[in-house]
Structure formats: structure tokens, C-alpha cells
Scaffold this motif. Structure first.
Motif, PDB file in Angstrom:
ATOM      1  N   GLN A   1       0.855  -1.187   0.000  1.00 33.60           N
ATOM      2  CA  GLN A   1       0.000   0.000   0.000  1.00 33.60           C
ATOM      3  C   GLN A   1       0.890   1.235   0.000  1.00 33.60           C
ATOM      4  O   GLN A   1       1.836   1.337   0.786  1.00 33.60           O
ATOM      5  CB  GLN A   1      -0.915   0.011   1.225  1.00 33.60           C
ATOM      6  CG  GLN A   1      -1.966  -1.090   1.217  1.00 33.60           C
ATOM      7  CD  GLN A   1      -2.783  -1.092   2.490  1.00 33.60           C
ATOM      8  OE1 GLN A   1      -2.267  -1.136   3.598  1.00 33.60           O
ATOM      9  NE2 GLN A   1      -4.101  -1.039   2.327  1.00 33.60           N
TER      10      GLN A   1
ATOM     11  N   ASN B   1       4.626   3.695   3.417  1.00 37.19           N
ATOM     12  CA  ASN B   1       4.170   2.453   2.796  1.00 37.19           C
ATOM     13  C   ASN B   1       3.993   1.363   3.833  1.00 37.19           C
ATOM     14  O   ASN B   1       4.675   1.353   4.867  1.00 37.19           O
ATOM     15  CB  ASN B   1       5.182   1.961   1.751  1.00 37.19           C
ATOM     16  CG  ASN B   1       5.486   2.978   0.693  1.00 37.19           C
ATOM     17  OD1 ASN B   1       6.451   3.735   0.823  1.00 37.19           O
ATOM     18  ND2 ASN B   1       4.675   3.022  -0.331  1.00 37.19           N
TER      19      ASN B   1
ATOM     20  N   ASP C   1      -2.528   0.644  -4.319  1.00 36.67           N
ATOM     21  CA  ASP C   1      -2.407  -0.764  -3.947  1.00 36.67           C
ATOM     22  C   ASP C   1      -1.755  -1.544  -5.083  1.00 36.67           C
ATOM     23  O   ASP C   1      -2.109  -1.364  -6.253  1.00 36.67           O
ATOM     24  CB  ASP C   1      -3.782  -1.388  -3.653  1.00 36.67           C
ATOM     25  CG  ASP C   1      -4.333  -0.963  -2.311  1.00 36.67           C
ATOM     26  OD1 ASP C   1      -3.861  -1.487  -1.288  1.00 36.67           O
ATOM     27  OD2 ASP C   1      -5.237  -0.114  -2.294  1.00 36.67           O
TER      28      ASP C   1
END
Length: 284
Positions: free
Chosen positions: A71, A110, A218
Motif C-alpha cells: 500500500q 508504505n 495498492d
């Protein structure tokens, strides 16, 4: 001109217990090569590869990487180190599950999770098997010019009829296909695949006549077969990037990587958020 090699970019340095750091260099910006690195963000494929490496090295995991999910919450800044803090979620004899946070200062940039595990003998079916066009290794076009992303200087491309960037054709599928390898000629492995599976512009750009700003939120990789020098001579693999959906502020695309003999190596799926369109100001 390259100032940081891929090997240097993938170098992780232990700085304190449970933390590994990497230098984030502008050479790996996803912005156009004709613009300053700061016009883009750190390349998502590099962040994915670093996340996988941090989990494997930081947790001492020796089994092959099977699935990686990343992510992208906020872009890391160039010229600063990015700290990776891996943790083991669950370990087992057949599979291990791990996670890692990537931070700069107090900013979580992240988060990634991964599954590691060995293969076992048994029944197998490979419907994705598809012999790639070997001739394109010698004949395919490369990626050059001001519209190339900056990170592309680290990749050797041989396009199958392309590149088609910003060359819309209603009769052509929204697909880009190419042989790819990193320019350092390193043997292809899971980290190299993590880098290359994102090493192209958004496939929807082949259906548009001008760039549309967007950023990945994503990204998921599933590794099907371990890349080896026998399967991927000189580090080459064949990739297909396909747009699945575009609109309502999002785009979703997928990619497949094959070895030289047609063995499927990995598949990916990526969701990108389109940059908001700002309406022109009306003077009153």
C-alpha cells in the motif's frame, strides 16, 4: 545520466535493532526523464522490491517469496533514507507471513505484507503458459524520449510492436507487451520481478493522447514460478501490461510475466488513484 545503480538502490543497511534503511535517490523517480525527479514520486516497483527484501533479510526468511502486497500511502522524499521495520506475523513449516512498515521520520509512507513458502511436489496445471515472441528480443523497439519515466533508464526494453505510449487506436487493445531486463544484467529473481512488474507507464496511457496524473495506492504480486538463469537467460522475461478499468477517479491494470520458454513467472494487479481535476477559476 545514472547516479545510483539498482544494486545501490536495493542496498539495505541495519541502523538499529529491527530497522533497515535504504537511500531514496531521484534516479528512481516515476516522473518524466525530461523533468526534475521531484516532478514525480519514488518508483513503486523499487519500493515493492525493498519491502520484500526488508522482510526476508530482517526476519531471516529463506523460503521463496510467494505473494507481496504493498500500500502506497504518501510518497517518500528523495535525498532521504527510508526506514523499514519488518515483523513476523506468523511463522510455520509450510508458510510464513510477514509485514513491514516504511517510514521517513514520523511519516508512514508504505505498508506491505508478504507470504513466503517452499514448493511441494504434486499435481500442477499452468493455463497461463504462453510462448513469448522470441524474435522481439532482437527486433523490438526500446523506450526513449522525453515521455520516458526516469526509472526507465535502469531497464532494457524490447517492445512487441510498441511502445504505444500516447498513441490511441480504438482497434487496438489497451495493452503493452515487451521483453524486459534490468540494465545491470543481474540474474532475474523475485526482487528483480518486483521491480520490473511495475517498470512501465500506466497501460491506460496507450489509449490516451495526453498523460493523466495518477498514483498507485495498492499493488499485489503473486509469484508462480521461481525465476532462474535457465528460465530467464541473461535476466530477460516477457511482460504483458493490460488496463482493466478506467474511470470514476480510478484505474486498475494487471501484468503477467513469462520466462523465455513460456513458463508463467508472476502476475500482478495494481490500483491507481487519478489526480483530481481542478476546474479553472472563474473571475467574478
Amino acid at each position: 545520466m545514472i547516479e545510483q545503480t539498482l544494486e545501490q538502490a536495493l542496498t539495505l543497511t541495519p541502523t538499529e535493532p529491527g530497522v533497515l534503511t535504504a537511500d531514496i535517490h531521484g534516479d528512481f523517480s516515476n516522473g518524466l526523464i525530461s523533468a526534475p525527479p521531484e516532478s514525480g514520486f519514488p518508483f513503486g516497483g523499487l519500493i515493492a522490491a525493498l519491502s520484500a527484501a526488508a522482510m526476508a533479510r530482517g526476519l531471516g526468511l529463506s523460503a521463496p517469496l510467494r505473494t507481496l502486497s504493498v500500500q502506497y500511502m504518501t510518497p517518500a522524499r528523495f535525498g532521504q533514507t527510508l526506514a523499514f521495520r519488518p515483523r513476523l506475523l506468523r511463522g510455520g513449516r509450510s508458510a510464513s507471513f510477514a509485514g513491514v512498515d516504511a517510514v521517513q521520520g514520523d511519516r508512514l509512507t508504505n505498508h506491505a505484507t508478504a507470504t513466503f513458502g517452499d514448493d511441494v511436489a504434486g499435481m500442477a496445471m499452468t493455463p497461463l503458459r504462453a510462448p513469448p515472441p522470441l524474435a522481439r528480443l532482437q527486433e523490438g523497439g526500446t523506450l526513449t524520449g522525453p515521455l520516458s519515466p526516469r526509472f526507465s533508464q535502469h531497464v532494457d526494453y524490447r517492445f512487441d510492436t510498441g511502445p504505444h505510449i500516447l498513441q490511441p487506436d480504438p482497434a487496438r487493445p489497451v495493452v503493452e507487451r515487451a521483453w524486459m531486463r534490468t540494465i545491470d544484467g543481474r540474474p532475474l529473481d523475485a526482487l528483480g520481478l518486483s521491480f520490473l512488474l511495475d517498470a512501465i507507464y500506466p497501460p491506460v496511457w496507450t489509449a490516451l493522447d495526453r498523460p493523466v496524473g495518477m498514483s498507485t495506492v495498492d499493488l499485489r504480486y503473486d509469484f508462480l514460478t521461481d525465476a532462474t538463469p535457465e528460465l530467464c537467460p541473461d535476466g530477460w522475461a516477457f511482460f504483458e501490461f493490460r488496463m482493466l478499468d478506467f474511470g470514476l477517479g480510478w484505474t486498475v491494470d494487471e501484468a503477467i510475466a513469462w520466462a523465455a520458454d513460456g513458463t508463467p513467472l508472476a502476475v500482478s494487479r495494481q490500483r491507481r488513484k487519478l489526480a483530481p481535476v481542478r476546474m479553472p477559476r472563474v473571475e467574478r
